[in-house]
Design an enzyme around this catalytic site. Structure first.
Site, PDB file in Angstrom:
ATOM      1  N   SER A 221       0.914  -1.006  -0.011  1.00  0.00           N
ATOM      2  CA  SER A 221       0.005  -0.025   0.053  1.00  0.00           C
ATOM      3  C   SER A 221       0.828   1.191  -0.067  1.00  0.00           C
ATOM      4  O   SER A 221       1.640   1.366  -1.100  1.00  0.00           O
ATOM      5  CB  SER A 221      -0.845  -0.139   1.240  1.00  0.00           C
ATOM      6  N   LYS A 225       4.182   2.188  -2.566  1.00  0.00           N
ATOM      7  CA  LYS A 225       4.558   3.268  -3.434  1.00  0.00           C
ATOM      8  C   LYS A 225       6.076   3.717  -2.664  1.00  0.00           C
ATOM      9  O   LYS A 225       6.917   4.135  -3.711  1.00  0.00           O
ATOM     10  CB  LYS A 225       3.840   4.672  -2.705  1.00  0.00           C
ATOM     11  N   TRP A 312     -10.028   0.592  -4.772  1.00  0.00           N
ATOM     12  CA  TRP A 312      -9.612   1.772  -4.555  1.00  0.00           C
ATOM     13  C   TRP A 312      -8.035   2.120  -5.251  1.00  0.00           C
ATOM     14  O   TRP A 312      -7.776   3.016  -5.543  1.00  0.00           O
ATOM     15  CB  TRP A 312      -9.464   1.750  -2.911  1.00  0.00           C
ATOM     16  N   HIS A 363      -7.548  -5.665   0.054  1.00  0.00           N
ATOM     17  CA  HIS A 363      -6.223  -5.021   0.165  1.00  0.00           C
ATOM     18  C   HIS A 363      -5.408  -5.510   1.407  1.00  0.00           C
ATOM     19  O   HIS A 363      -5.974  -5.151   2.704  1.00  0.00           O
ATOM     20  CB  HIS A 363      -6.660  -3.462   0.478  1.00  0.00           C
TER      21      HIS A 363
END
Ligand code: GCU
Length: 383
Positions: A221, A225, A312, A363
């Site tokens: 998540s 990044k 998302w 997720h």
């Protein structure tokens, strides 16, 4: 452009379909729009420029690399940790900048059954690394499974480097090395976390038990990044894993569904440099897109994973971005993804230089994700 790259690019455009804006930047084009055809030309004319765009417009410019007063030491070593499975090292990294000093406390585990030096997974963690705590396994650090596969692993808590909160600026490394008020292109927290991982890498290169040529960065998540950006900045990492990184990570900015630049810069402005905010609802004005971030990993190993219920993050967009990064890998004589068709859930694409799977579920960084990452490592990376 070599025929192979052209084919991959056209496949990408087909796959992207109507969702995709026609003006997605070409990852092989230099600042004047000239498409390069050799790895050397890409490295000289494209890579640096692309990196600079991401620095100035998205993640921010780092004011410092390895600081002058850097020190790393092993505070405690347990040769028989986890019932004898591993040698555990609690490390302390200290550094000083113009406005103070800071510390990072990574925990390293080396499997006792493996021949040293051992390839190592470096996890960007949400919690304090403690291999005995159930929270670590739940937080995506299944140490026993990793050690059983013959890999070493090291984790750190990103908030120790720079707090993960909007008012955290004063308590982390950005305050130690930065100026106030911060410039519009000053680094955000994601870049700060990656800086921390690079300081851990500085230590790993000195530990004879670790194979420094084979250190992977992995994050889930927001940490996914950060791991991608970390490896774009620091080419010592030979394998990069983005788990459900989504917006401003592996997923395209222009065409993605779910979270967009406007959402992420209003909820988490401090992850990025201030310049990024001008692209809220104007992704089309970005000089780059996220497939070029993936391209910055080439020709090293890259693995991107999504989850079926993670709208998302938008797994399809993450896959599209991998397809679009393919021409950069092709330039180096490597296949990017082995296929330009989204695989069915839980089927891992492991044959190319870019690995990919979409796990059934929400997720999360699951043990099954890790098993795919280690399968990919076994195939392309482990001696
Ligand atoms: C939020 C954020 C995402 C991020 C995620 C996480 O959902 O919008 O961009 O990836 O938090 O880090 O868990």
């Amino acid at each position: 452009m070599p025929i192979k790259s052209q084919l991959i690019l056209s496949a990408a455009l087909l796959l992207a379909g109507p969702l995709c804006a026609a003006d997605v930047p070409n990852p092989l084009a230099d600042a004047n729009g000239k498409v390069v055809t050799t790895p050397d030309a890409w490295k000289t004319n494209v890579r640096g420029q692309t990196l600079q765009f991401f620095r100035e417009q998205v993640y921010g410019v780092r004011p410092v690399g390895k600081p002058a007063g850097y020190q790393a030491k092993v505070l405690r070593e347990d040769p028989l940790a986890l019932g004898g499975l591993a040698t555990l090292k609690e490390i302390e990294i200290t550094f000083t900048g113009p406005n103070g000093s800071g510390k990072i406390h990574p925990v390293l585990l080396i499997p006792n059954s493996a021949k040293v030096p051992v390839p190592t997974f470096l996890l960007f963690g949400f919690v304090k690394p403690d291999p005995l705590a159930e929270a670590n396994v739940r937080g995506g650090w299944p140490v026993k499974e990793i050690l059983a596969r013959g890999y070493a692993t090291v984790a750190f808590e990103v908030s120790e480097v720079d707090p993960d909160r909007a008012d955290g600026f004063g308590d982390g490394i950005r305050a130690i090395f930065g100026k106030q008020p911060a410039a519009a292109d000053a680094w955000g927290a994601l870049s700060a976390w990656g800086w921390g991982a690079s300081r851990i890498m500085d230590y790993l290169t000195t530990d004879p038990a670790v194979d420094a040529q084979r250190v992977a960065v992995i994050g889930h998540s927001r940490c996914g990044k950060a791991a991608l950006w970390c490896a774009a900045e620091d080419e010592r990492f030979s394998y990069v894993i983005s788990n459900n990184s989504g917006c401003s990570g592996a997923a395209m900015a222009r065409s993605k569904q779910g979270e967009r630049v406007a959402n992420i810069t209003s909820h988490f402005p401090y992850w990025f440099c201030q310049n990024y905010q001008q692209y809220s609802n104007h992704e089309d004005r970005l000089p780059i897109d996220q497939h070029q971030l993936l391209g910055l990993i080439a020709p090293r190993l890259l693995y991107v994973a999504s989850a079926t219920q993670d709208d998302w993050a938008d797994g399809k967009s993450e896959f599209e971005s991998c397809v679009r990064a393919g021409p950069v890998f092709a330039l180096f004589g490597k296949t990017g993804l082995e296929s330009t068709t989204l695989p069915p859930p839980d089927k891992a694409l492991l044959d190319g230089g870019i690995g990919y799977h979409m796990r059934t579920g929400k997720h999360d960084l699951a043990v099954s994700d890790w098993q795919h990452y280690m399968d990919f490592g076994d195939k392309h990376w482990k001696r």
